[in-house]
Design a protein around this motif. Structure first.
Motif, PDB file in Angstrom:
ATOM      1  N   GLY A   1       0.837  -1.203   0.000  1.00  0.00           N
ATOM      2  CA  GLY A   1       0.000   0.000   0.000  1.00  0.00           C
ATOM      3  C   GLY A   1       0.861   1.237   0.000  1.00  0.00           C
ATOM      4  N   SER A   2       1.070   1.794  -1.210  1.00  0.00           N
ATOM      5  CA  SER A   2       1.840   3.026  -1.383  1.00  0.00           C
ATOM      6  C   SER A   2       3.286   2.936  -0.871  1.00  0.00           C
ATOM      7  CB  SER A   2       1.111   4.210  -0.732  1.00  0.00           C
ATOM      8  OG  SER A   2      -0.117   4.450  -1.405  1.00  0.00           O
ATOM      9  N   VAL A   3       3.854   1.744  -0.963  1.00  0.00           N
ATOM     10  CA  VAL A   3       5.286   1.615  -0.646  1.00  0.00           C
ATOM     11  C   VAL A   3       6.075   2.255  -1.788  1.00  0.00           C
ATOM     12  CG1 VAL A   3       7.208  -0.011  -0.349  1.00  0.00           C
ATOM     13  CG2 VAL A   3       4.969  -0.511   0.669  1.00  0.00           C
ATOM     14  N   ASN A   4       7.067   3.061  -1.437  1.00  0.00           N
ATOM     15  CA  ASN A   4       7.926   3.645  -2.473  1.00  0.00           C
ATOM     16  C   ASN A   4       9.375   3.669  -1.987  1.00  0.00           C
ATOM     17  OD1 ASN A   4       8.268   5.975  -0.843  1.00  0.00           O
ATOM     18  ND2 ASN A   4       6.419   6.904  -1.710  1.00  0.00           N
ATOM     19  N   ASP A   5      10.243   4.244  -2.826  1.00  0.00           N
ATOM     20  CA  ASP A   5      11.670   4.194  -2.465  1.00  0.00           C
ATOM     21  C   ASP A   5      12.022   5.183  -1.358  1.00  0.00           C
ATOM     22  OD1 ASP A   5      11.609   6.559  -3.879  1.00  0.00           O
ATOM     23  OD2 ASP A   5      12.748   5.812  -5.593  1.00  0.00           O
ATOM     24  N   GLN A   6      11.052   5.993  -0.924  1.00  0.00           N
ATOM     25  CA  GLN A   6      11.302   6.933   0.181  1.00  0.00           C
ATOM     26  C   GLN A   6      10.863   6.350   1.530  1.00  0.00           C
ATOM     27  OE1 GLN A   6      12.788  10.014  -0.522  1.00  0.00           O
ATOM     28  NE2 GLN A   6      12.975   8.944  -2.489  1.00  0.00           N
ATOM     29  N   ASN A   7       9.740   5.641   1.534  1.00  0.00           N
ATOM     30  CA  ASN A   7       9.220   5.154   2.825  1.00  0.00           C
ATOM     31  C   ASN A   7       9.623   3.712   3.152  1.00  0.00           C
ATOM     32  OD1 ASN A   7       7.453   3.543   1.292  1.00  0.00           O
ATOM     33  ND2 ASN A   7       5.819   5.066   1.326  1.00  0.00           N
ATOM     34  N   CYS A   8      10.263   3.023   2.182  1.00  0.00           N
ATOM     35  CA  CYS A   8      10.486   1.585   2.366  1.00  0.00           C
ATOM     36  C   CYS A   8      11.444   1.257   3.507  1.00  0.00           C
ATOM     37  CB  CYS A   8      10.949   0.954   1.061  1.00  0.00           C
ATOM     38  SG  CYS A   8      12.447   1.661   0.382  1.00  0.00           S
ATOM     39  N   GLU A   9      12.440   2.094   3.717  1.00  0.00           N
ATOM     40  CA  GLU A   9      13.440   1.733   4.734  1.00  0.00           C
ATOM     41  C   GLU A   9      12.847   1.735   6.139  1.00  0.00           C
ATOM     42  OE1 GLU A   9      17.418   3.260   4.706  1.00  0.00           O
ATOM     43  OE2 GLU A   9      17.286   3.551   2.535  1.00  0.00           O
ATOM     44  N   THR A  10      12.038   2.746   6.427  1.00  0.00           N
ATOM     45  CA  THR A  10      11.405   2.808   7.749  1.00  0.00           C
ATOM     46  C   THR A  10      10.519   1.591   7.967  1.00  0.00           C
ATOM     47  OG1 THR A  10      11.343   5.187   7.504  1.00  0.00           O
ATOM     48  CG2 THR A  10       9.964   4.265   9.235  1.00  0.00           C
ATOM     49  N   LEU A  11       9.722   1.266   6.954  1.00  0.00           N
ATOM     50  CA  LEU A  11       8.812   0.123   7.092  1.00  0.00           C
ATOM     51  C   LEU A  11       9.590  -1.189   7.185  1.00  0.00           C
ATOM     52  CD1 LEU A  11       6.209   1.348   4.465  1.00  0.00           C
ATOM     53  CD2 LEU A  11       5.734   1.026   6.902  1.00  0.00           C
ATOM     54  N   ALA A  12      10.690  -1.282   6.425  1.00  0.00           N
ATOM     55  CA  ALA A  12      11.474  -2.530   6.418  1.00  0.00           C
ATOM     56  C   ALA A  12      12.099  -2.811   7.775  1.00  0.00           C
ATOM     57  CB  ALA A  12      12.565  -2.456   5.352  1.00  0.00           C
TER      58      ALA A  12
ATOM     59  N   LYS B   1      15.674   0.058  -5.604  1.00  0.00           N
ATOM     60  CA  LYS B   1      15.946   0.682  -4.294  1.00  0.00           C
ATOM     61  C   LYS B   1      15.147  -0.031  -3.204  1.00  0.00           C
ATOM     62  CE  LYS B   1      17.130   5.499  -5.174  1.00  0.00           C
ATOM     63  NZ  LYS B   1      16.644   6.871  -5.040  1.00  0.00           N
ATOM     64  N   ILE B   2      13.893  -0.316  -3.499  1.00  0.00           N
ATOM     65  CA  ILE B   2      13.044  -1.001  -2.510  1.00  0.00           C
ATOM     66  C   ILE B   2      13.622  -2.396  -2.203  1.00  0.00           C
ATOM     67  CG2 ILE B   2      10.725  -1.940  -2.090  1.00  0.00           C
ATOM     68  CD1 ILE B   2       9.680   0.431  -3.872  1.00  0.00           C
ATOM     69  N   CYS B   3      14.135  -3.050  -3.229  1.00  0.00           N
ATOM     70  CA  CYS B   3      14.741  -4.380  -3.020  1.00  0.00           C
ATOM     71  C   CYS B   3      15.942  -4.294  -2.086  1.00  0.00           C
ATOM     72  CB  CYS B   3      15.180  -4.986  -4.352  1.00  0.00           C
ATOM     73  SG  CYS B   3      13.798  -5.443  -5.413  1.00  0.00           S
ATOM     74  N   ASN B   4      16.539  -3.126  -2.000  1.00  0.00           N
ATOM     75  CA  ASN B   4      17.716  -2.944  -1.141  1.00  0.00           C
ATOM     76  C   ASN B   4      17.358  -2.358   0.223  1.00  0.00           C
ATOM     77  OD1 ASN B   4      20.458  -3.507  -2.605  1.00  0.00           O
ATOM     78  ND2 ASN B   4      19.076  -2.700  -4.144  1.00  0.00           N
ATOM     79  N   SER B   5      16.068  -2.168   0.515  1.00  0.00           N
ATOM     80  CA  SER B   5      15.689  -1.442   1.723  1.00  0.00           C
ATOM     81  C   SER B   5      16.013  -2.191   2.999  1.00  0.00           C
ATOM     82  CB  SER B   5      14.199  -1.117   1.698  1.00  0.00           C
ATOM     83  OG  SER B   5      13.448  -2.302   1.561  1.00  0.00           O
ATOM     84  N   GLU B   6      15.867  -3.497   2.991  1.00  0.00           N
ATOM     85  CA  GLU B   6      16.112  -4.252   4.218  1.00  0.00           C
ATOM     86  C   GLU B   6      17.596  -4.482   4.416  1.00  0.00           C
ATOM     87  OE1 GLU B   6      16.815  -7.804   4.861  1.00  0.00           O
ATOM     88  OE2 GLU B   6      16.160  -7.852   6.934  1.00  0.00           O
ATOM     89  N   HIS B   7      18.267  -4.677   3.304  1.00  0.00           N
ATOM     90  CA  HIS B   7      19.697  -4.969   3.305  1.00  0.00           C
ATOM     91  C   HIS B   7      20.471  -3.970   4.146  1.00  0.00           C
ATOM     92  CE1 HIS B   7      23.090  -7.011   1.744  1.00  0.00           C
ATOM     93  NE2 HIS B   7      23.578  -5.963   1.113  1.00  0.00           N
ATOM     94  N   LYS B   8      20.060  -2.687   3.999  1.00  0.00           N
ATOM     95  CA  LYS B   8      20.794  -1.626   4.695  1.00  0.00           C
ATOM     96  C   LYS B   8      20.686  -1.761   6.208  1.00  0.00           C
ATOM     97  CE  LYS B   8      20.553   1.674   1.034  1.00  0.00           C
ATOM     98  NZ  LYS B   8      19.610   2.506   0.344  1.00  0.00           N
ATOM     99  N   HIS B   9      19.612  -2.434   6.667  1.00  0.00           N
ATOM    100  CA  HIS B   9      19.398  -2.527   8.104  1.00  0.00           C
ATOM    101  C   HIS B   9      19.894  -3.835   8.696  1.00  0.00           C
ATOM    102  CE1 HIS B   9      17.096   1.138   8.578  1.00  0.00           C
ATOM    103  NE2 HIS B   9      16.651   0.902   7.386  1.00  0.00           N
TER     104      HIS B   9
END
Ligand SMILES: O=C(CO)COP(=O)(O)O
Length: 287
Positions: A245-256, A278-286
């Motif tokens: 639901g409205s996931v994008n490359d700006q909000n994905c990291e917080t949600l991930a 970018k979204i595919c990389n959102s969890e990786h960073k954390h």
């Protein structure tokens, strides 16, 4: 890569008491140690695409860098499915957006689960809210579709989620529990490993109004607790619960970074290659 899993596991276990991120990492580590799920990113292309735009999207995805720790599945239309499957590189996988509830036959316009399996399509999305509302698919039908697709060897992205009216009128938990119950009624314990659950609040789909981290975490934790109580605690522990639901490359990291968010089901932003990468990389960073 996970040769040192037990050491890492112990370390994360020690940290678990300290922060939500550490306790989320601990749960993930348990999942990895058990050999099941990685963080999961689904791209639902819905009824979009031309030969040119799909070709370009595949090109962009193939050129992107994605972590091997994430499972990535994109879902083009039936028309584009074969073309995407043939041209998209590993580790990207494909999913169909729906399938028929039983064995194929005199069902004009439908595509059956065994056809998808025969074609080497590993995943199918079932119970998306657009099919629930536009095609009048009810909880029972979605549960039956899950059962048949799983029986034919497909893996299932099972979608649930409430409308704004249901949330505001206080019926949200009843709606979500009924959706889960119908899926659980038709799924054997063993088959839960072949399923991920996508929580997609209808009011957040295609609206630009993303659930707040608190809203997403609250429902994801509820889903996990429901599965622990009504299915099996181990199934709940390893079940991947996606947010959509409205996931994008700006909000994905917080949600991930939320404890019970194990991935995303992305609509609009999955049609833009660089955003999706970018979204595919959102969890990786954390991690
Ligand atoms: O429905 C969705 C994915 O299945 C979400 O769509 P959007 O990301 O466009 O809101």
């Amino acid at each position: 890569m996970f040769a040192s899993t037990s050491l890492l596991h112990q370390r994360v276990q020690l940290q678990a008491a300290r922060s939500p991120a550490a306790s989320r990492a601990h749960r993930r580590m348990t999942i990895v140690a058990r050999g099941s799920g990685r963080f999961f990113i689904g791209g639902n292309w819905k009824c979009n695409g031309t030969i040119d735009s799909v070709t370009q999207l595949v090109k962009d995805l193939n050129a992107g860098s994605v972590p091997s720790t994430v499972e990535i599945v994109v879902s083009p239309t039936f028309v584009h499915l074969d073309m995407v499957k043939r041209t998209l590189r590993a580790p990207f996988q494909v999913a169909a957006q729906d399938c028929w509830v039983s064995k194929g036959g005199a069902f004009t316009g439908e595509v059956s689960a065994e056809m998808l399996h025969d074609f080497g399509i590993p995943w199918v999305i079932l119970g998306h809210s657009e099919r629930r509302s536009l095609c009048r698919e009810d909880d029972e039908l979605v549960g039956m579709k899950c059962e048949y697709a799983l029986s034919q060897g497909l893996k299932v992205i099972a979608c649930i989620g409430e409308t704004l009216e249901q949330r505001e009128s206080g019926h949200m938990w009843d709606v979500i529990d009924a959706q889960l119950q119908a899926i659980a009624n038709h799924t054997t314990i063993g088959n839960w490993t072949n399923m991920v659950v996508a929580y997609e609040p209808v009011w957040a789909i295609g609206t630009g109004v993303v659930a707040t981290p608190e809203q997403a975490q609250e429902v994801h934790a509820h889903v996990r607790a429901w599965v622990a109580k009504n299915v099996n605690p181990q199934v709940a522990d390893t079940l991947r619960i996606l947010y959509g639901g409205s996931v994008n490359d700006q909000n994905c990291e917080t949600l991930a970074n939320l404890e019970d968010v194990d991935g995303f089901l992305v609509g609009g932003a999955s049609l833009k290659g660089p955003s999706f990468i970018k979204i595919c990389n959102s969890e990786h960073k954390h991690s």
